[in-house]
Scaffold this motif. Structure first.
Motif, PDB file in Angstrom:
ATOM      1  N   GLY A 246       0.792  -1.221   0.000  1.00  0.00           N
ATOM      2  CA  GLY A 246       0.000   0.000   0.000  1.00  0.00           C
ATOM      3  C   GLY A 246       0.823   1.268   0.000  1.00  0.00           C
ATOM      4  O   GLY A 246       0.282   2.353  -0.227  1.00  0.00           O
ATOM      5  N   PHE A 247       2.142   1.156   0.260  1.00  0.00           N
ATOM      6  CA  PHE A 247       3.028   2.319   0.214  1.00  0.00           C
ATOM      7  C   PHE A 247       3.589   2.552  -1.183  1.00  0.00           C
ATOM      8  O   PHE A 247       4.401   3.463  -1.374  1.00  0.00           O
ATOM      9  CB  PHE A 247       4.211   2.132   1.177  1.00  0.00           C
TER      10      PHE A 247
ATOM     11  N   SER B 140      -0.626  -9.447   0.276  1.00  0.00           N
ATOM     12  CA  SER B 140      -0.880  -8.908   1.612  1.00  0.00           C
ATOM     13  C   SER B 140      -0.734  -7.393   1.652  1.00  0.00           C
ATOM     14  O   SER B 140       0.202  -6.822   1.079  1.00  0.00           O
ATOM     15  CB  SER B 140       0.096  -9.555   2.598  1.00  0.00           C
ATOM     16  N   ILE B 141      -1.670  -6.748   2.347  1.00  0.00           N
ATOM     17  CA  ILE B 141      -1.661  -5.297   2.452  1.00  0.00           C
ATOM     18  C   ILE B 141      -2.033  -4.902   3.877  1.00  0.00           C
ATOM     19  O   ILE B 141      -2.953  -5.470   4.469  1.00  0.00           O
ATOM     20  CB  ILE B 141      -2.618  -4.677   1.402  1.00  0.00           C
ATOM     21  N   GLU B 142      -1.294  -3.974   4.447  1.00  0.00           N
ATOM     22  CA  GLU B 142      -1.480  -3.609   5.852  1.00  0.00           C
ATOM     23  C   GLU B 142      -2.818  -2.884   6.063  1.00  0.00           C
ATOM     24  O   GLU B 142      -3.337  -2.232   5.150  1.00  0.00           O
ATOM     25  CB  GLU B 142      -0.333  -2.707   6.313  1.00  0.00           C
TER      26      GLU B 142
ATOM     27  N   HIS C  90      -5.787  -9.709   1.712  1.00  0.00           N
ATOM     28  CA  HIS C  90      -5.170 -10.330   2.883  1.00  0.00           C
ATOM     29  C   HIS C  90      -4.675  -9.194   3.777  1.00  0.00           C
ATOM     30  O   HIS C  90      -3.739  -8.475   3.412  1.00  0.00           O
ATOM     31  CB  HIS C  90      -4.019 -11.244   2.475  1.00  0.00           C
ATOM     32  N   ILE C  91      -5.339  -9.023   4.934  1.00  0.00           N
ATOM     33  CA  ILE C  91      -5.091  -7.871   5.802  1.00  0.00           C
ATOM     34  C   ILE C  91      -4.614  -8.382   7.159  1.00  0.00           C
ATOM     35  O   ILE C  91      -5.421  -8.816   7.986  1.00  0.00           O
ATOM     36  CB  ILE C  91      -6.368  -7.020   5.968  1.00  0.00           C
ATOM     37  N   PRO C  92      -3.305  -8.372   7.427  1.00  0.00           N
ATOM     38  CA  PRO C  92      -2.780  -8.946   8.673  1.00  0.00           C
ATOM     39  C   PRO C  92      -3.331  -8.243   9.914  1.00  0.00           C
ATOM     40  O   PRO C  92      -3.438  -7.017   9.951  1.00  0.00           O
ATOM     41  CB  PRO C  92      -1.263  -8.730   8.551  1.00  0.00           C
ATOM     42  N   LEU C  93      -3.665  -9.041  10.915  1.00  0.00           N
ATOM     43  CA  LEU C  93      -4.100  -8.525  12.223  1.00  0.00           C
ATOM     44  C   LEU C  93      -3.001  -8.727  13.264  1.00  0.00           C
ATOM     45  O   LEU C  93      -2.690  -7.834  14.035  1.00  0.00           O
ATOM     46  CB  LEU C  93      -5.386  -9.230  12.660  1.00  0.00           C
TER      47      LEU C  93
ATOM     48  N   LYS D 108     -13.054  -1.526  12.069  1.00  0.00           N
ATOM     49  CA  LYS D 108     -13.666  -0.535  11.182  1.00  0.00           C
ATOM     50  C   LYS D 108     -13.214  -0.736   9.744  1.00  0.00           C
ATOM     51  O   LYS D 108     -14.004  -0.576   8.805  1.00  0.00           O
ATOM     52  CB  LYS D 108     -13.322   0.874  11.669  1.00  0.00           C
ATOM     53  N   ILE D 109     -11.938  -1.103   9.564  1.00  0.00           N
ATOM     54  CA  ILE D 109     -11.419  -1.347   8.219  1.00  0.00           C
ATOM     55  C   ILE D 109     -12.083  -2.573   7.592  1.00  0.00           C
ATOM     56  O   ILE D 109     -12.471  -2.562   6.417  1.00  0.00           O
ATOM     57  CB  ILE D 109      -9.884  -1.509   8.266  1.00  0.00           C
TER      58      ILE D 109
END
Length: 278
Positions: free
Chosen positions: A41-42, A73-75, A98-101, A123-124
């Motif tokens: 995402g950066f 994967s994206i933060e 894929h959103i790591p927790l 919320k995301i």
């Protein structure tokens, strides 16, 4: 974590190089292309002029590629409104994130030096499903980080049960030299880490089956793989939203083709589908 220290600053490929690579893959017959990177995402922030992940996705869409595009994967804080709008409105982009927790406990997230908490993560996820109700959203979960007691683990378990996730990648914390976490007190014994990982993996299987069951009786576009399923000998492939499907009625289905399948059953955690002429 020691990885950021050894890999250095983020480096983005120039957009022209990304697009050229994409065209090369398409010209060589690839039907699915995965965009990947550390802090995907950066993308583009280090370029001159600067750009964004949404910017490069817009340029990819304008190429009208004969392939579908999947993100790796994206933060959590990299999920922007622009990104969700692109995934929602352009079907070349796979509805899969894929959103790591890492942990479902705010104390542990703070010890991990994550830049979000459980409230912002929730919320995301809610925003993602509002935009993409049929998307597969998966996550990474670490168990046994120093300081994770029963209370912290149960907070993680409760949050994961509540979130509409499609799958979980679960792994135990493993100590690494020269990391800040190595100096933390309250280490978690290996048997406890193993037990907690098993609990979350079982939950992950339930989540995976629940998500797959939502598509019974519906149609999914499946990219047929070269290798067949070892257990059944049937052709297999993945949908846009990362569901593995076995093709029941055509054992000669050509690999590297996207076919529309009517999903007929969910058996032992696996989806089966038939083509329209089946």
């Amino acid at each position: 974590c020691i990885i950021p220290l050894v890999r250095g600053r983020s480096r983005s490929l120039p957009p022209e190089q990304v697009l050229k690579s994409l065209e090369n893959f398409i010209n060589n017959g690839y039907k699915e292309i995965v965009l990947t990177g550390i802090h995907l995402g950066f993308y583009g922030r280090d370029l001159n002029p600067s750009a964004s992940l949404a910017d490069i996705l817009k340029r990819i869409y304008l190429l009208k590629p004969d392939a579908r595009i999947r993100l790796s994967s994206i933060e959590p804080l990299e999920i922007t409104d622009d990104l969700l709008s692109l995934l929602t409105n352009h079907d070349i982009f796979c509805p899969h994130l894929h959103i790591p927790l890492q942990s479902g406990d705010d104390k542990i997230l703070k010890l991990m030096r994550r830049n979000y908490n459980t409230r912002s993560y929730r919320k995301i996820i809610d925003k993602t499903f509002l935009a993409l109700p049929h998307a597969a959203v998966g996550t990474d979960i670490m168990v046994g980080f120093p300081g994770e007691g029963d209370k912290e683990f149960n907070n993680t378990l409760a949050l994961l049960r509540d979130l509409p996730l499609a799958y979980l990648h679960v792994f135990p914390y493993s100590e690494r030299p020269q990391t800040a976490a190595q100096q933390l007190p309250d280490k978690v014994p290996a048997p406890v880490k193993k037990e907690r990982a098993a609990v979350l993996r079982n939950l992950g299987l339930q989540k995976k089956e629940e998500f797959a069951g939502r598509f019974l009786g519906k149609k999914l576009n499946i990219l047929i793989e070269k290798t067949k399923d070892k257990k059944t000998g049937l052709p297999k492939g993945f949908s846009e939203n990362y569901l593995s499907v076995l093709l029941e009625n055509n054992d000669r289905a050509a690999a590297n083709r996207i076919v529309a399948l009517h999903i007929t059953k969910l058996q032992q955690g696996r989806l089966y589908g038939k083509t329209s002429n089946g």
